[in-house]
Design a protein around this motif. Structure first.
Motif, PDB file in Angstrom:
ATOM      1  N   ASN A  56     -10.737 -28.300 -38.775  1.00 15.91           N
ATOM      2  CA  ASN A  56      -9.834 -27.296 -38.215  1.00 15.91           C
ATOM      3  C   ASN A  56     -10.595 -26.498 -37.155  1.00 15.91           C
ATOM      4  O   ASN A  56     -11.800 -26.684 -36.966  1.00 15.91           O
ATOM      5  CB  ASN A  56      -9.280 -26.372 -39.308  1.00 15.91           C
ATOM      6  CG  ASN A  56     -10.369 -25.778 -40.178  1.00 15.91           C
ATOM      7  OD1 ASN A  56     -11.294 -25.135 -39.694  1.00 15.91           O
ATOM      8  ND2 ASN A  56     -10.263 -25.998 -41.481  1.00 15.91           N
ATOM      9  N   TRP A  57      -9.894 -25.630 -36.457  1.00 22.84           N
ATOM     10  CA  TRP A  57     -10.506 -24.892 -35.358  1.00 22.84           C
ATOM     11  C   TRP A  57     -11.650 -24.001 -35.828  1.00 22.84           C
ATOM     12  O   TRP A  57     -12.642 -23.814 -35.119  1.00 22.84           O
ATOM     13  CB  TRP A  57      -9.444 -24.063 -34.630  1.00 22.84           C
ATOM     14  CG  TRP A  57      -9.964 -23.352 -33.416  1.00 22.84           C
ATOM     15  CD1 TRP A  57     -10.169 -22.012 -33.249  1.00 22.84           C
ATOM     16  CD2 TRP A  57     -10.358 -23.966 -32.179  1.00 22.84           C
ATOM     17  NE1 TRP A  57     -10.656 -21.735 -32.003  1.00 22.84           N
ATOM     18  CE2 TRP A  57     -10.783 -22.921 -31.323  1.00 22.84           C
ATOM     19  CE3 TRP A  57     -10.385 -25.273 -31.715  1.00 22.84           C
ATOM     20  CZ2 TRP A  57     -11.243 -23.163 -30.026  1.00 22.84           C
ATOM     21  CZ3 TRP A  57     -10.838 -25.519 -30.429  1.00 22.84           C
ATOM     22  CH2 TRP A  57     -11.256 -24.462 -29.599  1.00 22.84           C
ATOM     23  N   ALA A  58     -11.533 -23.460 -37.026  1.00 23.34           N
ATOM     24  CA  ALA A  58     -12.597 -22.599 -37.544  1.00 23.34           C
ATOM     25  C   ALA A  58     -13.903 -23.356 -37.730  1.00 23.34           C
ATOM     26  O   ALA A  58     -14.978 -22.763 -37.691  1.00 23.34           O
ATOM     27  CB  ALA A  58     -12.164 -21.972 -38.864  1.00 23.34           C
ATOM     28  N   LYS A  59     -13.825 -24.677 -37.921  1.00 24.51           N
ATOM     29  CA  LYS A  59     -15.020 -25.486 -38.147  1.00 24.51           C
ATOM     30  C   LYS A  59     -15.633 -26.001 -36.846  1.00 24.51           C
ATOM     31  O   LYS A  59     -16.713 -26.605 -36.867  1.00 24.51           O
ATOM     32  CB  LYS A  59     -14.668 -26.677 -39.035  1.00 24.51           C
ATOM     33  CG  LYS A  59     -14.141 -26.298 -40.423  1.00 24.51           C
ATOM     34  CD  LYS A  59     -15.190 -25.576 -41.250  1.00 24.51           C
ATOM     35  CE  LYS A  59     -14.671 -25.329 -42.664  1.00 24.51           C
ATOM     36  NZ  LYS A  59     -15.674 -24.610 -43.493  1.00 24.51           N
ATOM     37  N   VAL A  60     -14.980 -25.780 -35.725  1.00 25.07           N
ATOM     38  CA  VAL A  60     -15.526 -26.223 -34.441  1.00 25.07           C
ATOM     39  C   VAL A  60     -16.755 -25.370 -34.114  1.00 25.07           C
ATOM     40  O   VAL A  60     -16.703 -24.134 -34.210  1.00 25.07           O
ATOM     41  CB  VAL A  60     -14.474 -26.073 -33.322  1.00 25.07           C
ATOM     42  CG1 VAL A  60     -15.079 -26.388 -31.954  1.00 25.07           C
ATOM     43  CG2 VAL A  60     -13.295 -27.007 -33.594  1.00 25.07           C
ATOM     44  N   PRO A  61     -17.872 -25.969 -33.723  1.00 26.23           N
ATOM     45  CA  PRO A  61     -19.058 -25.183 -33.359  1.00 26.23           C
ATOM     46  C   PRO A  61     -18.751 -24.184 -32.250  1.00 26.23           C
ATOM     47  O   PRO A  61     -17.982 -24.474 -31.331  1.00 26.23           O
ATOM     48  CB  PRO A  61     -20.051 -26.251 -32.887  1.00 26.23           C
ATOM     49  CG  PRO A  61     -19.626 -27.499 -33.585  1.00 26.23           C
ATOM     50  CD  PRO A  61     -18.124 -27.425 -33.652  1.00 26.23           C
ATOM     51  N   ASN A  62     -19.366 -23.030 -32.322  1.00 23.95           N
ATOM     52  CA  ASN A  62     -19.037 -21.958 -31.385  1.00 23.95           C
ATOM     53  C   ASN A  62     -19.303 -22.345 -29.936  1.00 23.95           C
ATOM     54  O   ASN A  62     -18.558 -21.952 -29.033  1.00 23.95           O
ATOM     55  CB  ASN A  62     -19.828 -20.698 -31.738  1.00 23.95           C
ATOM     56  CG  ASN A  62     -19.276 -19.476 -31.031  1.00 23.95           C
ATOM     57  OD1 ASN A  62     -18.108 -19.156 -31.171  1.00 23.95           O
ATOM     58  ND2 ASN A  62     -20.121 -18.792 -30.274  1.00 23.95           N
ATOM     59  N   GLU A  63     -20.359 -23.152 -29.684  1.00 26.83           N
ATOM     60  CA  GLU A  63     -20.648 -23.515 -28.300  1.00 26.83           C
ATOM     61  C   GLU A  63     -19.530 -24.376 -27.706  1.00 26.83           C
ATOM     62  O   GLU A  63     -19.264 -24.317 -26.494  1.00 26.83           O
ATOM     63  CB  GLU A  63     -21.985 -24.243 -28.192  1.00 26.83           C
ATOM     64  CG  GLU A  63     -22.065 -25.582 -28.899  1.00 26.83           C
ATOM     65  CD  GLU A  63     -22.531 -25.462 -30.344  1.00 26.83           C
ATOM     66  OE1 GLU A  63     -22.931 -26.496 -30.907  1.00 26.83           O
ATOM     67  OE2 GLU A  63     -22.498 -24.329 -30.883  1.00 26.83           O
ATOM     68  N   LYS A  64     -18.846 -25.159 -28.536  1.00 28.08           N
ATOM     69  CA  LYS A  64     -17.736 -25.959 -28.046  1.00 28.08           C
ATOM     70  C   LYS A  64     -16.499 -25.092 -27.834  1.00 28.08           C
ATOM     71  O   LYS A  64     -15.717 -25.305 -26.898  1.00 28.08           O
ATOM     72  CB  LYS A  64     -17.444 -27.111 -29.002  1.00 28.08           C
ATOM     73  CG  LYS A  64     -18.573 -28.122 -29.066  1.00 28.08           C
ATOM     74  CD  LYS A  64     -18.197 -29.359 -29.847  1.00 28.08           C
ATOM     75  CE  LYS A  64     -19.355 -30.347 -29.906  1.00 28.08           C
ATOM     76  NZ  LYS A  64     -19.760 -30.830 -28.570  1.00 28.08           N
ATOM     77  N   LYS A  65     -16.301 -24.101 -28.692  1.00 27.28           N
ATOM     78  CA  LYS A  65     -15.202 -23.155 -28.475  1.00 27.28           C
ATOM     79  C   LYS A  65     -15.398 -22.419 -27.154  1.00 27.28           C
ATOM     80  O   LYS A  65     -14.455 -22.241 -26.368  1.00 27.28           O
ATOM     81  CB  LYS A  65     -15.138 -22.152 -29.624  1.00 27.28           C
ATOM     82  CG  LYS A  65     -14.737 -22.734 -30.966  1.00 27.28           C
ATOM     83  CD  LYS A  65     -14.796 -21.649 -32.031  1.00 27.28           C
ATOM     84  CE  LYS A  65     -14.401 -22.181 -33.394  1.00 27.28           C
ATOM     85  NZ  LYS A  65     -14.515 -21.158 -34.458  1.00 27.28           N
ATOM     86  N   GLN A  66     -16.632 -21.983 -26.931  1.00 27.45           N
ATOM     87  CA  GLN A  66     -16.916 -21.223 -25.722  1.00 27.45           C
ATOM     88  C   GLN A  66     -16.702 -22.044 -24.457  1.00 27.45           C
ATOM     89  O   GLN A  66     -16.395 -21.503 -23.391  1.00 27.45           O
ATOM     90  CB  GLN A  66     -18.350 -20.698 -25.763  1.00 27.45           C
ATOM     91  CG  GLN A  66     -18.603 -19.637 -26.825  1.00 27.45           C
ATOM     92  CD  GLN A  66     -17.858 -18.345 -26.563  1.00 27.45           C
ATOM     93  OE1 GLN A  66     -17.609 -18.006 -25.428  1.00 27.45           O
ATOM     94  NE2 GLN A  66     -17.485 -17.641 -27.623  1.00 27.45           N
ATOM     95  N   ALA A  67     -16.851 -23.361 -24.554  1.00 28.84           N
ATOM     96  CA  ALA A  67     -16.692 -24.221 -23.384  1.00 28.84           C
ATOM     97  C   ALA A  67     -15.262 -24.248 -22.865  1.00 28.84           C
ATOM     98  O   ALA A  67     -15.011 -24.695 -21.751  1.00 28.84           O
ATOM     99  CB  ALA A  67     -17.149 -25.644 -23.717  1.00 28.84           C
ATOM    100  N   VAL A  68     -14.316 -23.754 -23.662  1.00 28.38           N
ATOM    101  CA  VAL A  68     -12.922 -23.682 -23.224  1.00 28.38           C
ATOM    102  C   VAL A  68     -12.731 -22.594 -22.168  1.00 28.38           C
ATOM    103  O   VAL A  68     -11.857 -22.695 -21.304  1.00 28.38           O
ATOM    104  CB  VAL A  68     -12.002 -23.400 -24.442  1.00 28.38           C
ATOM    105  CG1 VAL A  68     -10.576 -23.113 -24.003  1.00 28.38           C
ATOM    106  CG2 VAL A  68     -12.034 -24.573 -25.416  1.00 28.38           C
ATOM    107  N   TYR A  69     -13.574 -21.556 -22.193  1.00 31.27           N
ATOM    108  CA  TYR A  69     -13.295 -20.336 -21.457  1.00 31.27           C
ATOM    109  C   TYR A  69     -13.556 -20.341 -19.950  1.00 31.27           C
ATOM    110  O   TYR A  69     -12.844 -19.647 -19.216  1.00 31.27           O
ATOM    111  CB  TYR A  69     -14.047 -19.172 -22.105  1.00 31.27           C
ATOM    112  CG  TYR A  69     -13.410 -18.737 -23.389  1.00 31.27           C
ATOM    113  CD1 TYR A  69     -12.310 -17.887 -23.387  1.00 31.27           C
ATOM    114  CD2 TYR A  69     -13.884 -19.210 -24.602  1.00 31.27           C
ATOM    115  CE1 TYR A  69     -11.708 -17.506 -24.575  1.00 31.27           C
ATOM    116  CE2 TYR A  69     -13.282 -18.844 -25.793  1.00 31.27           C
ATOM    117  CZ  TYR A  69     -12.192 -17.993 -25.770  1.00 31.27           C
ATOM    118  OH  TYR A  69     -11.596 -17.642 -26.942  1.00 31.27           O
ATOM    119  N   PRO A  70     -14.553 -21.053 -19.431  1.00 28.33           N
ATOM    120  CA  PRO A  70     -14.809 -20.928 -17.991  1.00 28.33           C
ATOM    121  C   PRO A  70     -13.588 -21.171 -17.114  1.00 28.33           C
ATOM    122  O   PRO A  70     -13.355 -20.435 -16.145  1.00 28.33           O
ATOM    123  CB  PRO A  70     -15.909 -21.972 -17.751  1.00 28.33           C
ATOM    124  CG  PRO A  70     -16.662 -22.008 -19.034  1.00 28.33           C
ATOM    125  CD  PRO A  70     -15.617 -21.858 -20.091  1.00 28.33           C
TER     126      PRO A  70
END
Length: 303
Positions: free
Chosen positions: A96-110
């Motif tokens: 689920n989204w909560a289990k996605v590593p934070n660095e991959k979540k952050q890659a959505v933002y740029p």
């Protein structure tokens, strides 16, 4: 730096919205990923960006009803941009989204920070709520993406012929990623149990809606009305009537709550909280009010 409020975390059933972030000030998200412009799939957004002098597009936020929902002329583009970035930069095999590593979540933002004027909300009391809204859209996009993968798996053999399904990955998914998705997710007992529960929940849906791809929040924004009128316009068609008897019955219950609130206010309808009427009439399940959309629990609303 603004720190995102903690939310529940998960993709299915009542698991909530998933994962805290640190979304830093300025036009960087803390990710080292380069900006992506999604020109191949989001030409409409790119054109609007060019027509706006290559300046970030404004985003409006609806604050009523216990949730932060994106509305206005650029809302659809914003939500689509989030969905495309999630698809591009986050592998689909996490539970689920909560289990996605934070660095991959952050890659959505740029990309979304480049194309949309989120800076307008920084240093305001609404900023953490805006981030909660972005989190919810990321989770929705991730859940939908995995749902598409599961449909492809089922249509190409599924559990009856796993090897046939394994040998037919979706066109945009490489074999290694597809194998991990099947082995670690689709074949796990936990995923199978949750899929069955989700199937049962979908079977309990009381009625269809006529609002199409636009959210309830976007319909409220476009129509300039409250949730009660939008409930009617999305479940009733002139010449056709109500979507079904359940929709008609629920609308009667909403009207009863509105009448009670009107009497309690001495007839001053301007003080009536229509969202509260909807919740009393239709109930509240974790993270959602029927006919209103997603909302945040009390612990996540204390911004």
């Amino acid at each position: 730096m603004a720190t995102m409020a903690q939310s529940h975390g998960g993709d299915g059933g009542d698991d909530g919205y998933g994962g805290p972030y640190n979304l830093e000030s300025g036009c960087a998200s803390g990710s080292t990923s380069q900006k992506r412009r999604s020109k191949g799939k989001n030409l409409k957004l790119y054109k609007k960006f060019e027509e706006n002098g290559r300046k970030p597009l404004d985003i409006d936020v609806e604050l009523h009803g216990g949730g932060y929902k994106f509305v206005g002329p650029n809302a659809t583009d914003f939500i689509r941009a989030i969905s495309l970035e999630v698809e591009k930069v986050v592998p689909p095999y996490y539970p689920n989204w909560a289990k996605v590593p934070n660095e991959k979540k952050q890659a959505v933002y740029p990309t979304i920070l480049e194309y949309f004027n989120l800076d307008a909300w920084r240093n305001t009391e609404k900023w953490q709520g805006v981030q909660l809204g972005i989190t919810a859209e990321c989770q929705r996009a991730y859940k939908d993406r995995k749902g598409e993968m599961k449909v492809h798996f089922d249509e190409n053999g599924g559990y009856d012929d796993v090897e046939a399904a394994r040998s037919n990955p979706p066109q945009d998914v490489d074999q290694e990623t597809w194998d991990i998705l099947i082995n670690q997710l689709f074949l796990s007992a936990g995923y199978k149990n949750r899929s069955e529960k989700n199937k049962q929940n979908r079977a309990k849906q009381r009625y269809p809606s006529f609002h199409g791809s636009k959210s309830y929040a976007q319909r409220r924004h476009m129509e300039g009305t409250g949730p009660i009128d939008v409930f009617r316009s999305t479940h009733y068609k002139e010449g056709t009537g109500w979507a079904n008897d359940f929709a008609s019955t629920d609308y009667d219950r909403i009207q009863e709550e509105y009448t009670i609130s009107s009497a309690e206010s001495g007839g001053d309808t301007s003080t009536i909280d229509e969202f509260a009427c909807m919740e009393r009439a239709l109930g509240h399940r974790r993270g959602h009010i029927r006919g209103v959309g997603r909302v945040y629990e009390e612990e996540t609303k204390r911004l």
